[in-house]
Scaffold this active site. Structure first.
Site, PDB file in Angstrom:
ATOM      1  N   ASP A   1       0.882  -1.187  -0.145  1.00  0.00           N
ATOM      2  CA  ASP A   1      -0.069   0.068  -0.073  1.00  0.00           C
ATOM      3  C   ASP A   1       0.696   1.288   0.124  1.00  0.00           C
ATOM      4  OD1 ASP A   1      -2.650  -1.010   0.250  1.00  0.00           O
ATOM      5  OD2 ASP A   1      -2.102  -1.856   2.144  1.00  0.00           O
TER       6      ASP A   1
ATOM      7  N   ASP B   1     -10.382  -5.304  -1.162  1.00  0.00           N
ATOM      8  CA  ASP B   1      -9.402  -4.735  -0.316  1.00  0.00           C
ATOM      9  C   ASP B   1     -10.082  -4.218   0.818  1.00  0.00           C
ATOM     10  OD1 ASP B   1      -7.100  -3.867   1.123  1.00  0.00           O
ATOM     11  OD2 ASP B   1      -6.429  -2.540  -0.793  1.00  0.00           O
ATOM     12  N   GLY B   2     -10.011  -4.753   1.914  1.00  0.00           N
ATOM     13  CA  GLY B   2     -10.439  -3.895   3.161  1.00  0.00           C
ATOM     14  C   GLY B   2     -11.406  -4.729   3.915  1.00  0.00           C
TER      15      GLY B   2
END
Ligand code: DX5
Ligand code: ZN
Length: 211
Positions: free
Chosen positions: A32, A171-172
């Protein structure tokens, strides 16, 4: 089903966590990158990025949460990079897609939770992957936003209808509970951060996800 491991929530123990990941059945390391502009936060320091890139035995899945896509892409046109993903909301110039692909690296486009999935349909023939953000980009450890499942489902149908070779990643907030419906709705790659790095028995966690 593939797992891309995000180490964002394990930064104080980075060397150890990289070593642990090297010995696990995870497929990629999800890197990231934040510029403090596209998202309020910054992420890894240059030293931490070097540590990850040099010591990981997995290929790197770069997630750029930045405004100046072109400048950041240039830093990651490297052999051990599997894919470079940038945000639809920050795109200024589509030439960057070709630049990434010419280096034999997969090109991904990511969308924030408030962006409609339909917005990127016209780009599908040009790219290799869509990364659906299931939390507001910027930090790890947030809760999965349930309407991401509908986006995954719509996108799966669109890709299949167009018969394209485009991967779907999410994602997340992915954990054992949120992973299952994502897989059911057609995700190819799960990005997993805190649920994996905080897990006491990481091998068991990975096995549970991969069944
Ligand atoms: C959030 C990042 C994610 C994050 C995932 O902006 O893009 O990759 O590290 O972490 P978890 O799985 O904890 O939500
Ligand atoms: Zn990410």
């Amino acid at each position: 089903m593939k797992i891309s491991a995000s180490l964002l929530s394990a930064r104080d123990n980075l060397s150890n966590i990289i070593e642990e990941m090297n010995n696990l059945d995870v497929d990629y390391i999800h890197l990231d990158i934040m510029d403090g502009l596209f998202v309020p936060n910054l992420s890894y320091t240059d030293n931490e990025i070097e540590l990850i890139m040099k010591n990981s035995n997995k290929k790197i899945d770069v997630h750029l949460m930045v405004n100046d896509i072109d400048t950041y892409v240039n830093k990651y046109l490297k052999d051990n990079v599997e894919s470079i993903t940038f945000h639809y909301e920050a795109i200024k110039d589509l030439n960057v897609i070709d630049k990434i692909k010419k280096h034999g690296i997969k090109c991904g486009i990511s969308i924030k939770p408030e962006t409609n999935i339909e917005s990127i349909y016209h780009l599908l023939p040009l790219i290799d992957k869509v990364l659906i953000m299931s939390v507001e980009p910027g930090k790890g450890g947030q809760e999965f936003i349930p309407n991401s499942l509908e986006k995954i489902n719509k996108l799966r149908k669109k890709i299949d209808t167009l018969n394209l070779d485009v991967l779907i990643s999410v994602d997340g907030g992915i954990n054992i509970n949120s992973a299952a419906p994502c897989i059911k709705n057609g995700v190819d790659i799960l990005v997993i951060g805190s649920a994996l790095t905080n897990s006491y028995n990481k091998k068991e966690f990975v096995n549970k996800i991969k069944v």
